[in-house]
Motif scaffolding. Sequence first.
Motif, short mmCIF file in Angstrom:
data_model
loop_
_atom_site.label_atom_id
_atom_site.label_comp_id
_atom_site.label_asym_id
_atom_site.label_seq_id
_atom_site.Cartn_x
_atom_site.Cartn_y
_atom_site.Cartn_z
N ASP A 1 0.85 -1.18 0.00
CA ASP A 1 0.00 0.00 0.00
C ASP A 1 0.89 1.23 0.00
OD1 ASP A 1 -2.50 -1.35 0.20
OD2 ASP A 1 -2.11 -1.69 2.32
N ARG A 2 2.09 1.03 0.52
CA ARG A 2 3.10 2.09 0.58
C ARG A 2 4.46 1.44 0.43
NH1 ARG A 2 3.99 5.64 5.92
NH2 ARG A 2 3.79 3.54 6.70
N GLU B 1 9.19 7.68 -0.60
CA GLU B 1 8.00 7.04 -0.06
C GLU B 1 6.89 7.19 -1.10
OE1 GLU B 1 5.15 7.36 3.89
OE2 GLU B 1 7.17 8.19 3.95
N LEU B 2 6.35 6.07 -1.53
CA LEU B 2 5.33 6.07 -2.57
C LEU B 2 4.06 5.41 -2.09
CD1 LEU B 2 7.56 4.81 -5.53
CD2 LEU B 2 6.91 7.17 -5.05
N ASP B 3 2.93 6.06 -2.30
CA ASP B 3 1.63 5.44 -2.03
C ASP B 3 1.25 4.61 -3.24
OD1 ASP B 3 1.17 6.48 0.54
OD2 ASP B 3 0.51 8.38 -0.32
N VAL B 4 0.81 3.38 -2.99
CA VAL B 4 0.40 2.48 -4.07
C VAL B 4 -1.12 2.44 -4.08
CG1 VAL B 4 0.53 0.14 -4.99
CG2 VAL B 4 2.50 1.12 -3.78
N ASN B 5 -1.70 3.06 -5.07
CA ASN B 5 -3.16 3.14 -5.17
C ASN B 5 -3.67 2.25 -6.30
OD1 ASN B 5 -3.60 5.07 -3.05
ND2 ASN B 5 -2.63 6.57 -4.40
#
Length: 188
Positions: A137-138, A152-156
């Motif tokens: 998710d992140r 830091e990447l949000d995975v949507n």
Amino acid sequence: QPMLDPRREVAIVFQDYGKALLPWRTAAGNISLALEACGIPARERPGRIAALLRKVGLPAHADKYPAEMSGGMQQRLQIARCLAQEPTTLLMDEPFGALDAMTRQGLQDEVLSLTAASNTTVIFVTHDLDEAIYLGDRVIGLLPHPGRIGIELDVNLSRPRDQLATREHPEFLRLRRQLFDFIKATEH
């Protein structure tokens, strides 16, 4: 909060599944170890063990010893033992690194479904960009010397995830490129 002793709410799935399992205990015995440590009465253990073995796809292997099981089976057994303690946080240290591609993808899907069903937080360490995005998710990429957060990447991406469709999604490819560029820039 510092952890000064073992805590039931945190479980660790190690990279080296061969050394994480007790070779003198069967699959059922390895899972029972976690239940014993949690103080689960002996009469309740068989039912819980059977349910956990079903959950990880090993219902017919309760009486096998780790040496009689494939690497993927041993890793699923280690996951079942961790789930036996009903953790709120599951730490996974490159648990699929030594497995073949098909076994690895199958276990990735199992982890996604098991954690969704148990509402467990998973902190997953991997060097595989696709695996990080597919499971996460992140995603946090670390900088070296000293280790610190570099990206830091949000995975949507929608769930449930699919090994082919998810990896072909434009957002997946965008995140993969961003992570790849980050790693390439930090190699110098």
